[in-house]
Design an enzyme around this catalytic site. Structure first.
Site, PDB file in Angstrom:
ATOM      1  N   LYS A 171       0.833  -1.217   0.000  1.00 18.13           N
ATOM      2  CA  LYS A 171       0.000   0.000   0.000  1.00 18.13           C
ATOM      3  C   LYS A 171       0.862   1.259   0.000  1.00 18.13           C
ATOM      4  O   LYS A 171       0.643   2.163  -0.803  1.00 18.13           O
ATOM      5  CB  LYS A 171      -0.891   0.004   1.249  1.00 18.13           C
ATOM      6  CG  LYS A 171      -1.512   1.345   1.557  1.00 18.13           C
ATOM      7  CD  LYS A 171      -2.362   1.323   2.802  1.00 18.13           C
ATOM      8  CE  LYS A 171      -1.639   1.542   4.097  1.00 18.13           C
ATOM      9  NZ  LYS A 171      -1.411   2.944   4.504  1.00 18.13           N
ATOM     10  N   ASN A 172       1.854   1.301   0.891  1.00 14.36           N
ATOM     11  CA  ASN A 172       2.611   2.541   1.055  1.00 14.36           C
ATOM     12  C   ASN A 172       3.614   2.781  -0.068  1.00 14.36           C
ATOM     13  O   ASN A 172       4.225   3.842  -0.148  1.00 14.36           O
ATOM     14  CB  ASN A 172       3.301   2.575   2.424  1.00 14.36           C
ATOM     15  CG  ASN A 172       2.274   2.737   3.541  1.00 14.36           C
ATOM     16  OD1 ASN A 172       1.104   3.048   3.273  1.00 14.36           O
ATOM     17  ND2 ASN A 172       2.685   2.523   4.768  1.00 14.36           N
TER      18      ASN A 172
ATOM     19  N   CYS B  70      -4.860  13.043  13.037  1.00 16.09           N
ATOM     20  CA  CYS B  70      -4.952  11.605  12.829  1.00 16.09           C
ATOM     21  C   CYS B  70      -4.985  10.946  14.195  1.00 16.09           C
ATOM     22  O   CYS B  70      -4.406  11.454  15.151  1.00 16.09           O
ATOM     23  CB  CYS B  70      -3.720  11.176  12.045  1.00 16.09           C
ATOM     24  SG  CYS B  70      -3.670   9.454  11.655  1.00 16.09           S
TER      25      CYS B  70
ATOM     26  N   ARG C 151       0.209  14.793  12.679  1.00 14.42           N
ATOM     27  CA  ARG C 151       1.057  14.413  11.544  1.00 14.42           C
ATOM     28  C   ARG C 151       1.335  15.650  10.694  1.00 14.42           C
ATOM     29  O   ARG C 151       0.707  15.883   9.676  1.00 14.42           O
ATOM     30  CB  ARG C 151       0.405  13.276  10.756  1.00 14.42           C
ATOM     31  CG  ARG C 151       0.349  12.015  11.616  1.00 14.42           C
ATOM     32  CD  ARG C 151      -0.246  10.851  10.927  1.00 14.42           C
ATOM     33  NE  ARG C 151       0.582  10.282   9.893  1.00 14.42           N
ATOM     34  CZ  ARG C 151       0.173   9.281   9.126  1.00 14.42           C
ATOM     35  NH1 ARG C 151      -1.034   8.771   9.275  1.00 14.42           N
ATOM     36  NH2 ARG C 151       0.971   8.806   8.188  1.00 14.42           N
TER      37      ARG C 151
ATOM     38  N   ASP D  98       4.728   0.576  12.000  1.00  7.08           N
ATOM     39  CA  ASP D  98       3.511  -0.050  11.463  1.00  7.08           C
ATOM     40  C   ASP D  98       3.359  -1.519  11.879  1.00  7.08           C
ATOM     41  O   ASP D  98       2.349  -2.147  11.556  1.00  7.08           O
ATOM     42  CB  ASP D  98       3.478   0.073   9.933  1.00  7.08           C
ATOM     43  CG  ASP D  98       3.324   1.518   9.474  1.00  7.08           C
ATOM     44  OD1 ASP D  98       2.923   2.360  10.293  1.00  7.08           O
ATOM     45  OD2 ASP D  98       3.621   1.805   8.297  1.00  7.08           O
TER      46      ASP D  98
ATOM     47  N   ARG E 134      -8.605  -0.722   4.608  1.00  5.03           N
ATOM     48  CA  ARG E 134      -7.779   0.335   4.000  1.00  5.03           C
ATOM     49  C   ARG E 134      -6.396  -0.202   3.661  1.00  5.03           C
ATOM     50  O   ARG E 134      -5.752   0.302   2.745  1.00  5.03           O
ATOM     51  CB  ARG E 134      -7.622   1.500   4.981  1.00  5.03           C
ATOM     52  CG  ARG E 134      -8.898   2.265   5.232  1.00  5.03           C
ATOM     53  CD  ARG E 134      -8.625   3.451   6.104  1.00  5.03           C
ATOM     54  NE  ARG E 134      -7.456   4.159   5.585  1.00  5.03           N
ATOM     55  CZ  ARG E 134      -6.711   4.997   6.283  1.00  5.03           C
ATOM     56  NH1 ARG E 134      -6.994   5.254   7.517  1.00  5.03           N
ATOM     57  NH2 ARG E 134      -5.669   5.597   5.728  1.00  5.03           N
TER      58      ARG E 134
HETATM   59  N1  EPU Z   1       6.927  14.477  10.483  1.00  6.51           N
HETATM   60  C1  EPU Z   1       7.172  15.804  10.759  1.00  6.51           C
HETATM   61  N2  EPU Z   1       7.031  16.714   9.748  1.00  6.51           N
HETATM   62  C2  EPU Z   1       6.671  16.336   8.493  1.00  6.51           C
HETATM   63  C3  EPU Z   1       6.420  14.966   8.208  1.00  6.51           C
HETATM   64  C4  EPU Z   1       6.563  14.059   9.244  1.00  6.51           C
HETATM   65  O1  EPU Z   1       7.502  16.161  11.886  1.00  6.51           O
HETATM   66  O2  EPU Z   1       6.579  17.215   7.616  1.00  6.51           O
HETATM   67  C5  EPU Z   1       7.062  13.473  11.554  1.00  6.51           C
HETATM   68  C6  EPU Z   1       5.766  12.721  11.815  1.00  6.51           C
HETATM   69  O3  EPU Z   1       4.935  13.430  12.711  1.00  6.51           O
HETATM   70  C7  EPU Z   1       6.264  11.416  12.384  1.00  6.51           C
HETATM   71  C8  EPU Z   1       7.567  11.195  11.649  1.00  6.51           C
HETATM   72  O4  EPU Z   1       7.951  12.478  11.138  1.00  6.51           O
HETATM   73  O5  EPU Z   1       6.542  11.566  13.734  1.00  6.51           O
HETATM   74  C9  EPU Z   1       7.504  10.207  10.505  1.00  6.51           C
HETATM   75  O6  EPU Z   1       6.429  10.515   9.645  1.00  6.51           O
HETATM   76  P1  EPU Z   1       6.487  10.243   8.089  1.00  6.51           P
HETATM   77  O7  EPU Z   1       6.379  11.545   7.384  1.00  6.51           O
HETATM   78  O8  EPU Z   1       7.656   9.375   7.769  1.00  6.51           O
HETATM   79  O9  EPU Z   1       5.131   9.429   7.869  1.00  6.51           O
HETATM   80  P2  EPU Z   1       4.297   9.449   6.542  1.00  6.51           P
HETATM   81  O10 EPU Z   1       5.223   9.525   5.400  1.00  6.51           O
HETATM   82  O11 EPU Z   1       3.206  10.441   6.641  1.00  6.51           O
HETATM   83  C10 EPU Z   1       4.308   6.874   6.078  1.00  6.51           C
HETATM   84  C11 EPU Z   1       3.298   5.764   6.031  1.00  6.51           C
HETATM   85  C12 EPU Z   1       2.835   5.454   7.440  1.00  6.51           C
HETATM   86  C13 EPU Z   1       4.041   5.071   8.291  1.00  6.51           C
HETATM   87  C14 EPU Z   1       5.091   6.193   8.241  1.00  6.51           C
HETATM   88  C15 EPU Z   1       6.357   5.876   8.997  1.00  6.51           C
HETATM   89  C16 EPU Z   1       2.218   6.074   3.893  1.00  6.51           C
HETATM   90  C17 EPU Z   1       0.979   6.364   3.131  1.00  6.51           C
HETATM   91  N3  EPU Z   1       2.157   6.166   5.214  1.00  6.51           N
HETATM   92  O12 EPU Z   1       3.635   8.013   6.600  1.00  6.51           O
HETATM   93  O13 EPU Z   1       1.971   4.322   7.327  1.00  6.51           O
HETATM   94  O14 EPU Z   1       3.653   4.848   9.621  1.00  6.51           O
HETATM   95  O15 EPU Z   1       5.425   6.495   6.875  1.00  6.51           O
HETATM   96  O16 EPU Z   1       6.945   4.729   8.487  1.00  6.51           O
HETATM   97  O17 EPU Z   1       3.236   5.739   3.311  1.00  6.51           O
HETATM   98  C18 EPU Z   1       0.282   2.836   7.935  1.00  6.51           C
HETATM   99  O18 EPU Z   1       0.468   2.262   6.858  1.00  6.51           O
HETATM  100  O19 EPU Z   1      -0.437   2.347   8.853  1.00  6.51           O
HETATM  101  C19 EPU Z   1       0.913   4.130   8.162  1.00  6.51           C
HETATM  102  C20 EPU Z   1       0.501   4.983   9.103  1.00  6.51           C
END
Ligand code: EPU
Length: 419
Positions: free
Chosen positions: A22-23, A115, A120, A306, A398
């Site tokens: 998915k991701n 969320c 996030r 995850d 999802r």
């Molecule tokens: N963060 C910031 N600023 C930003 C972006 C992120 O401070 O601009 C922080 C977040 O708050 C968090 C950390 O950085 O504490 C990591 O967040 P990241 O941006 O890596 O998460 P994401 O890219 O939004 C993806 C996956 C998530 C998974 C995370 C971490 C997708 C669609 N989602 O989210 O997947 O937990 O990476 O590996 O790719 C799931 O599949 O259940 C899921 C939540």
């Protein structure tokens, strides 16, 4: 609304095929907005998040065709506005920002909002767009990004909790069509980032170093159509692997890539499970005696957040104390109180959960709060004696393709019922 009704206490046995990730697929689909030409993505999992991303692309003007596990997207003409109704349902939709800005030099994407697993923020995504020369403002709930020219630059993308996965993807996609060279430092190293870079390179981009903390993107004037097969879902694989160990079973994960799962497999072995890596997958087998294990979630290649909730269920079955520490999200412990309803002994201390095992689990009605918490409740239901009813399983749908069907194939008694 659907629930899953599980008659637990039966070990999982057999083989299961792991679906596409998915991701990986969500950013891959967003990347198709970077070209007018048709793109074909294969091994796409049948998930509501993927259907939803397809709808977002269609609303932006692309033609989207689903055929089995293949999606063809032709984004001949696109508009640069993704409104609240599109974005609010799925945080992953923020990754249309980079491609829209790259292609149109202008994008308005609704802010995705909070969320259940914690705040996030997207400050790092915006920092990246600004570093490429875009003017970024927040207006009426929208991120508005505009640039006459996008110009490559050197940029540190690390945040408070480490790198950002979708932030790295977003900046990589915008920078692919910028002038000159962009160097991302403290980039996310997740396999999903590598998969996206591979696809972008197949589209004609020039990206080196994906999978390491330094990614170098040399901008090109335009990208063309390409075909790509998404990587297998390492979190789905981790979930089945943990379920096999927790139910005292033996499960072969067909198509799983052990090299994407080293931290999870290492912890499973530490907890007493046997892991056999094969060319086309791997097998996880429980041993009679589980051992307590401490786990801290980290960015890749550390233990993935995850899979934290699922691992916690396994630890309820190990005699002794396990400490599970969540370092990525502030409040990803929604599953703890529901697991307590099944008999688990878990106390929260700041970012850590102290799990006292082994506790027998007994079936009860429980409520799913988010995707991975739902997976944990499902595993707990498979372990628990008697009937467990997991309510609100739209969260599961999802992120897990046909999970009830796959579990039945492994001998579980799981039924989907409409409440
Ligand atoms: N963060 C910031 N600023 C930003 C972006 C992120 O401070 O601009 C922080 C977040 O708050 C968090 C950390 O950085 O504490 C990591 O967040 P990241 O941006 O890596 O998460 P994401 O890219 O939004 C993806 C996956 C998530 C998974 C995370 C971490 C997708 C669609 N989602 O989210 O997947 O937990 O990476 O590996 O790719 C799931 O599949 O259940 C899921 C939540």
């Amino acid at each position: 609304m659907y629930s899953l009704v599980i008659q637990g206490g039966r070990p999982l046995h057999g083989a299961v095929s792991i679906s596409g990730a998915k991701n990986a697929v969500l950013p891959l689909l967003a990347a198709t907005l970077l070209t007018r030409e048709p793109c074909v993505i294969r091994r796409v999992p049948n998930l509501t998040d993927v259907t939803y991303m397809g709808r977002i692309l269609a609303e932006l003007g692309a033609k989207v065709k689903f055929q089995g596990d293949t999606i063809t997207v032709t984004a001949n003409r696109v508009k640069g506005v993704a409104g609240y109704d599109l974005v609010r349902k799925m945080r992953g939709s923020i990754c249309v920002l980079g491609p829209l800005l790259g292609r149109l030099r202008e994008a308005q994407v609704s802010l995705p909002g909070g969320c259940i697993i914690g705040p996030r923020p997207i400050d790092l995504h915006l920092k990246g767009m600004r570093a490429l020369g875009a003017r970024v403002t927040i207006e009426k709930g929208f991120v508005c990004a505009k640039a006459r020219r996008l110009v490559g630059s050197e940029l540190f993308l690390g945040g408070r909790s480490g790198p950002t996965v979708l932030g790295t993807a977003n900046v990589m996609m915008a920078a692919a069509l910028a002038e000159g060279v962009t160097v991302l430092e403290s980039a996310a190293c997740e396999p999903e980032v590598v998969d996206l870079a591979d696809f972008l390179n197949a589209m004609g981009a020039n990206i080196a170093g994906a999978g390491s903390p330094t990614i170098r993107i040399t901008g090109v004037p335009e990208l063309h159509g390409a075909e790509h097969e998404a990587i297998p879902d390492r979190i789905e694989a981790a979930t089945f692997a943990i379920a096999a160990a927790a139910t005292q079973g033996e499960v072969t994960l067909r198509g799983a890539q052990p090299q994407h799962l080293t931290a999870v497999l290492d912890k499973l072995q530490e907890a007493g499970a046997k892991v056999d890596r094969q060319p086309g997958g791997l097998t996880v087998k429980a041993t009679r005696r589980l051992r307590p294990t401490d786990v801290t979630t980290q960015p890749y290649a550390g233990f993935p957040t995850d899979a934290q909730a699922q691992m916690m269920v396994l630890m309820t079955q190990a005699p002794g104390i396990s400490i599970i520490t969540e370092r990525i999200y502030e409040s990803r412990f929604m599953h703890v109180s529901e697991l307590a309803r099944l008999g688990a002994n878990i106390t929260l201390e700041g970012p850590s959960a102290v799990v006292k095992g082994a506790t027998p689990l007994s079936g009860a009605p429980v409520m799913a709060s988010d995707l991975r918490a739902s997976a944990a409740l499902l595993i707990a239901g498979l372990v628990a004696k008697g009937e467990t009813r997991v309510k609100r399983i739209y969260h599961l749908d999802r992120g897990y393709a046909k999970i009830d069907e796959k579990l039945r194939g492994l001998g579980a008694k799981v039924e989907r019922v409409q409440e």
